[in-house]
Design a protein around this motif. Structure first.
Motif, PDB file in Angstrom:
ATOM      1  N   SER A   1       0.846  -1.197   0.000  1.00  0.00           N
ATOM      2  CA  SER A   1       0.000   0.000   0.000  1.00  0.00           C
ATOM      3  C   SER A   1       0.877   1.242   0.000  1.00  0.00           C
ATOM      4  N   SER A   2       0.244   2.406   0.133  1.00  0.00           N
ATOM      5  CA  SER A   2       0.980   3.670   0.114  1.00  0.00           C
ATOM      6  C   SER A   2       1.495   4.055   1.490  1.00  0.00           C
ATOM      7  N   GLN A   3       1.396   3.156   2.445  1.00  0.00           N
ATOM      8  CA  GLN A   3       1.897   3.452   3.780  1.00  0.00           C
ATOM      9  C   GLN A   3       3.402   3.211   3.833  1.00  0.00           C
ATOM     10  N   VAL A   4       4.138   4.096   4.509  1.00  0.00           N
ATOM     11  CA  VAL A   4       5.588   3.965   4.630  1.00  0.00           C
ATOM     12  C   VAL A   4       5.983   4.190   6.081  1.00  0.00           C
ATOM     13  N   LYS A   5       7.248   3.926   6.367  1.00  0.00           N
ATOM     14  CA  LYS A   5       7.800   4.215   7.691  1.00  0.00           C
ATOM     15  C   LYS A   5       8.846   5.314   7.544  1.00  0.00           C
ATOM     16  N   ILE A   6       8.674   6.391   8.320  1.00  0.00           N
ATOM     17  CA  ILE A   6       9.621   7.492   8.360  1.00  0.00           C
ATOM     18  C   ILE A   6      10.061   7.652   9.813  1.00  0.00           C
ATOM     19  N   LEU A   7      11.360   7.481  10.068  1.00  0.00           N
ATOM     20  CA  LEU A   7      11.906   7.580  11.424  1.00  0.00           C
ATOM     21  C   LEU A   7      11.196   6.626  12.379  1.00  0.00           C
ATOM     22  N   GLY A   8      10.712   5.503  11.843  1.00  0.00           N
ATOM     23  CA  GLY A   8      10.034   4.518  12.677  1.00  0.00           C
ATOM     24  C   GLY A   8       8.548   4.751  12.838  1.00  0.00           C
ATOM     25  N   PHE A   9       8.024   5.860  12.322  1.00  0.00           N
ATOM     26  CA  PHE A   9       6.608   6.176  12.444  1.00  0.00           C
ATOM     27  C   PHE A   9       5.871   5.821  11.157  1.00  0.00           C
ATOM     28  N   ARG A  10       4.645   5.323  11.324  1.00  0.00           N
ATOM     29  CA  ARG A  10       3.814   5.029  10.168  1.00  0.00           C
ATOM     30  C   ARG A  10       3.311   6.304   9.533  1.00  0.00           C
ATOM     31  N   VAL A  11       3.419   6.376   8.220  1.00  0.00           N
ATOM     32  CA  VAL A  11       2.945   7.548   7.486  1.00  0.00           C
ATOM     33  C   VAL A  11       2.150   7.072   6.277  1.00  0.00           C
ATOM     34  N   GLU A  12       0.912   7.514   6.184  1.00  0.00           N
ATOM     35  CA  GLU A  12       0.118   7.293   4.987  1.00  0.00           C
ATOM     36  C   GLU A  12       0.379   8.452   4.031  1.00  0.00           C
ATOM     37  N   LEU A  13       0.908   8.139   2.851  1.00  0.00           N
ATOM     38  CA  LEU A  13       1.212   9.197   1.898  1.00  0.00           C
ATOM     39  C   LEU A  13      -0.043  10.000   1.541  1.00  0.00           C
ATOM     40  N   ALA A  14      -1.192   9.339   1.576  1.00  0.00           N
ATOM     41  CA  ALA A  14      -2.437  10.029   1.240  1.00  0.00           C
ATOM     42  C   ALA A  14      -2.749  11.133   2.240  1.00  0.00           C
ATOM     43  N   GLU A  15      -2.378  10.935   3.514  1.00  0.00           N
ATOM     44  CA  GLU A  15      -2.641  11.980   4.505  1.00  0.00           C
ATOM     45  C   GLU A  15      -1.743  13.189   4.263  1.00  0.00           C
ATOM     46  N   VAL A  16      -0.494  12.944   3.889  1.00  0.00           N
ATOM     47  CA  VAL A  16       0.409  14.050   3.574  1.00  0.00           C
ATOM     48  C   VAL A  16      -0.076  14.774   2.323  1.00  0.00           C
ATOM     49  N   GLU A  17      -0.501  13.998   1.331  1.00  0.00           N
ATOM     50  CA  GLU A  17      -1.008  14.612   0.100  1.00  0.00           C
ATOM     51  C   GLU A  17      -2.246  15.463   0.369  1.00  0.00           C
ATOM     52  N   ALA A  18      -3.101  15.019   1.293  1.00  0.00           N
ATOM     53  CA  ALA A  18      -4.297  15.797   1.623  1.00  0.00           C
ATOM     54  C   ALA A  18      -3.918  17.130   2.252  1.00  0.00           C
ATOM     55  N   ALA A  19      -2.873  17.136   3.076  1.00  0.00           N
ATOM     56  CA  ALA A  19      -2.421  18.389   3.694  1.00  0.00           C
ATOM     57  C   ALA A  19      -1.872  19.341   2.636  1.00  0.00           C
ATOM     58  N   LEU A  20      -1.112  18.804   1.674  1.00  0.00           N
ATOM     59  CA  LEU A  20      -0.601  19.644   0.586  1.00  0.00           C
ATOM     60  C   LEU A  20      -1.749  20.184  -0.262  1.00  0.00           C
ATOM     61  N   ALA A  21      -2.702  19.321  -0.566  1.00  0.00           N
ATOM     62  CA  ALA A  21      -3.792  19.714  -1.466  1.00  0.00           C
ATOM     63  C   ALA A  21      -4.674  20.808  -0.871  1.00  0.00           C
ATOM     64  N   SER A  22      -4.645  20.972   0.455  1.00  0.00           N
ATOM     65  CA  SER A  22      -5.465  22.019   1.081  1.00  0.00           C
ATOM     66  C   SER A  22      -4.853  23.410   0.921  1.00  0.00           C
ATOM     67  N   TYR A  23      -3.625  23.473   0.377  1.00  0.00           N
ATOM     68  CA  TYR A  23      -2.993  24.776   0.128  1.00  0.00           C
ATOM     69  C   TYR A  23      -3.603  25.366  -1.140  1.00  0.00           C
ATOM     70  N   PRO A  24      -4.028  26.622  -1.096  1.00  0.00           N
ATOM     71  CA  PRO A  24      -4.720  27.190  -2.266  1.00  0.00           C
ATOM     72  C   PRO A  24      -3.792  27.346  -3.474  1.00  0.00           C
ATOM     73  N   GLY A  25      -4.382  27.140  -4.658  1.00  0.00           N
ATOM     74  CA  GLY A  25      -3.660  27.396  -5.900  1.00  0.00           C
ATOM     75  C   GLY A  25      -2.926  26.208  -6.465  1.00  0.00           C
ATOM     76  N   LEU A  26      -3.129  25.011  -5.904  1.00  0.00           N
ATOM     77  CA  LEU A  26      -2.459  23.825  -6.423  1.00  0.00           C
ATOM     78  C   LEU A  26      -3.443  22.996  -7.242  1.00  0.00           C
ATOM     79  N   ALA A  27      -3.006  22.595  -8.423  1.00  0.00           N
ATOM     80  CA  ALA A  27      -3.858  21.768  -9.282  1.00  0.00           C
ATOM     81  C   ALA A  27      -3.681  20.284  -8.967  1.00  0.00           C
ATOM     82  N   GLN A  28      -2.439  19.857  -8.697  1.00  0.00           N
ATOM     83  CA  GLN A  28      -2.144  18.454  -8.425  1.00  0.00           C
ATOM     84  C   GLN A  28      -1.021  18.361  -7.390  1.00  0.00           C
ATOM     85  N   VAL A  29      -1.076  17.314  -6.578  1.00  0.00           N
ATOM     86  CA  VAL A  29       0.000  17.060  -5.607  1.00  0.00           C
ATOM     87  C   VAL A  29       0.255  15.555  -5.552  1.00  0.00           C
ATOM     88  N   VAL A  30       1.484  15.194  -5.260  1.00  0.00           N
ATOM     89  CA  VAL A  30       1.822  13.798  -5.016  1.00  0.00           C
ATOM     90  C   VAL A  30       3.035  13.770  -4.094  1.00  0.00           C
TER      91      VAL A  30
END
Length: 585
Positions: free
Chosen positions: A399-428
């Motif tokens: 899946s899109s889940q990864v480990k960063i510094l031992g912590f679980r990170v869903e890439l989709a959650e990070v992408e959602a935070a980026l996408a909430s910034y105004p003026g962006l058409a696409q994020v990954v």
């Protein structure tokens, strides 16, 4: 008959060893009797505030004895503790409190100064005179083993954290598993963020077996502080993420002197680091651990001793004796040894699911076709194979889940935070792995028009995500690369330049020159200027430890980690070092 209720197990231990030390922090210590009485008073106070069985109690305190008291008191009151990470941005803290529908928020004076979530009654445990007047006797709340013990939040693919609901029975069965060598965990260092699942080990392993929790000081710990704590407090058992374990093995090997057992995992474990530690400390057991929050922390283990011979990777071992681990293909059929399959976990520890999210629970907690009717297994998303000895070897993620510094990170959650910034058409968001094996997140953005202020984007994301989820670099693209069949081509994403926005300014003194070289070596960056920030170059907490160790080794200068956070550029660090030397002279 053995009890599967945490408070009953703790009461039994109090009766056996009332005057033994249960928890200590610096010069302060509580015996089992004293800890029991303090927790009882706070439990009565919580009951008076309306906490009833299965009510959620948020916990937001610095790492301290009061934190241990707060968690134990919540359990005694029949409540469910919900740890809130002190380093979460305020919006994320508020979301956790709201999502868990907590009845009371337990905090301390230190956290109150920084601001607390709103909309819920707050009890400041170290500034509440009413608690001292409560009865010191156990509240004797009837508790069922299948009541919840805690709800811990992990990164979620929906853009918000997911609250994993774990029962009392699951905690007790983990802590009393017969495959533990309990005496090796007589003095456990509480050092991990308590809002993550490893706190289950750090708190309940010593407390329910008559050992001692040694509470590390609050805040970030330097390697030198960790080494001194282990020596001075005679720590026997500790959990370290795989990344931190590797850094300490490479940079500060004497940290492990005196330990009996090291638990490590959360990511790929470096075989060379294991061998290095065992060569230096042949009596230590290094236990490779595998598990997920959804299955009550640990499900598989592999104890490694002086006989270990490193190969290309460290096997995860095999399941604990009341856990079943299946390796299945996409038709849920078992795969043979040597063939890659997805890990499904059944048996002890499979949690109730995600609090308040039956839809997400149904996606990954599925019927167990190999177990008794009505039993479930958890689909981890991890890919593994069994070697010729039948031991699990982790090979990646499905899946899109990864480990960063031992912590679980869903890439989709990070992408959602980026996408909430105004003026962006696409994020990954993608993961880049350095030569050292360390992983970094990189955010790629396509603006609707014009250019993106990447500094403002970073500031925006930092208000929504904890620091380990913030991309180390942001890259603006005209469009996202696609494969021939129109899918996102992650492999075609350009490599980021981990460089600061400041123009390059060359070092002007020998000290600045040495620091630039150290920054470049640790961060794997070819050129570092004196105005470049450690964090803008992709630095994170593990690299910070390595940086401080290398400065100590190369320059014989001791620095606290908070100095680096306050003075992250070469110029600022050099000025600090020169100033400290002048003051000492």
């Amino acid at each position: 008959m053995e009890s599967f209720v945490i408070s009953e197990r703790f009461a039994g231990q109090v009766a056996r060893t009332p005057e033994a030390i249960a928890v200590s922090a610096g010069a302060t210590a509580l015996t089992y009797r004293e800890l029991d009485e303090r927790a009882n008073r706070l439990a009565h106070r919580l009951i008076g505030l309306g906490v009833r069985q299965d009510d959620r109690v948020a916990v937001l305190l610095e790492r301290s004895i009061d934190l241990v008291v707060a968690i134990l008191a919540t359990v005694k009151a029949g409540g469910v503790y919900v740890p809130v990470h002190e380093d979460y941005p305020p919006d994320r803290q508020q979301w956790v409190v709201d999502h868990a529908e907590v009845t009371v928020l337990l905090a301390d004076v230190a956290m109150r100064r920084g601001g607390l979530p709103s909309g819920v009654p707050v009890l400041v445990v170290d500034d509440d005179p009413a608690t001292a007047g409560q009865p010191a006797t156990d509240p004797s709340v009837p508790i069922h083993p299948d009541q919840l013990a805690y709800v811990i939040h992990t990164s979620g693919s929906t853009g918000h954290p997911k609250g994993v609901a774990v029962t009392q029975r699951d905690v007790v069965r983990l802590i009393f598993n017969s495959q533990w060598t309990v005496e090796r965990h007589a003095r456990v260092l509480m050092v991990a963020p308590y809002a993550f699942n490893v706190s289950t080990y750090e708190i309940w392993m010593p407390l329910l077996h008559g050992g001692r929790i040694v509470v590390a000081p609050p805040g970030r710990l330097e390697p030198a502080t960790l080494r001194e704590l282990i020596r001075r407090e005679r720590i026997t058992g500790i959990h370290l993420t795989a990344g931190l374990f590797r850094v300490l093995a490479e940079e500060s090997l004497d940290t492990f002197t005196g330990l009996s057992e090291i638990l490590t995992g959360g990511d790929v474990i470096a075989p060379g680091a294991v061998r290095r530690v065992l060569d230096a400390c042949p009596d230590i057991v290094i236990r490779a651990m595998y598990g997920v929050t959804e299955c009550s922390l640990f499900s598989a283990h592999n104890p490694l001793d002086a006989s270990f011979r490193p190969g290309s990777l460290v096997p995860l071992g095999d399941a604990f004796n009341d856990v079943t681990i299946h390796l299945l293909d996409n038709r849920l059929s078992p795969v043979p040894n040597g063939v890659e399959g997805e890990i499904y976990i059944a048996g002890r520890g499979v949690s109730r699911g995600y609090f308040g999210r039956t839809d997400l629970t149904a996606e990954v907690f599925v019927a167990d076709p190999f177990g008794e009717p009505g039993t479930r297994m958890y689909r981890t998303g991890d890919l593994a194979r069994r070697n010729d000895d039948g031991l699990l070897e982790l090979v990646g993620r499905a899946s899109s889940q990864v480990k960063i510094l031992g912590f679980r990170v869903e890439l989709a959650e990070v992408e959602a935070a980026l996408a909430s910034y105004p003026g962006l058409a696409q994020v990954v968001v993608v993961v880049r792995e350095l030569e050292s094996g360390e992983k970094r997140l990189v955010g790629y953005v396509v603006p609707e028009a014009g250019d993106v202020d990447l500094g403002a984007l970073r500031a925006h994301v930092s208000k929504a995500l904890p620091d380990y989820m913030i991309p180390a670099a942001f890259v603006q693209l005209a469009s996202l690369p696609l494969t021939a069949n129109g899918k996102l081509d992650r492999k075609a994403m350009p490599e980021p330049d981990f460089e600061a926005a400041a123009a390059y300014r060359a070092p002007e003194t020998p000290l600045q020159e040495a620091l630039c070289a150290i920054f470049g070596s640790v961060l794997e960056v070819p050129q570092v200027g004196i105005d470049d920030s450690f964090f803008d170059l992709g630095g994170q907490s593990l690299q910070a430890m390595r940086l401080l160790n290398k400065i100590k080794t190369d320059l014989d200068v001791d620095l606290l980690i908070n100095v680096l956070f306050d003075k992250p550029t070469v110029a600022e660090l050099a000025e600090h070092i020169d100033g400290a030397a002048a003051a000492a002279a």
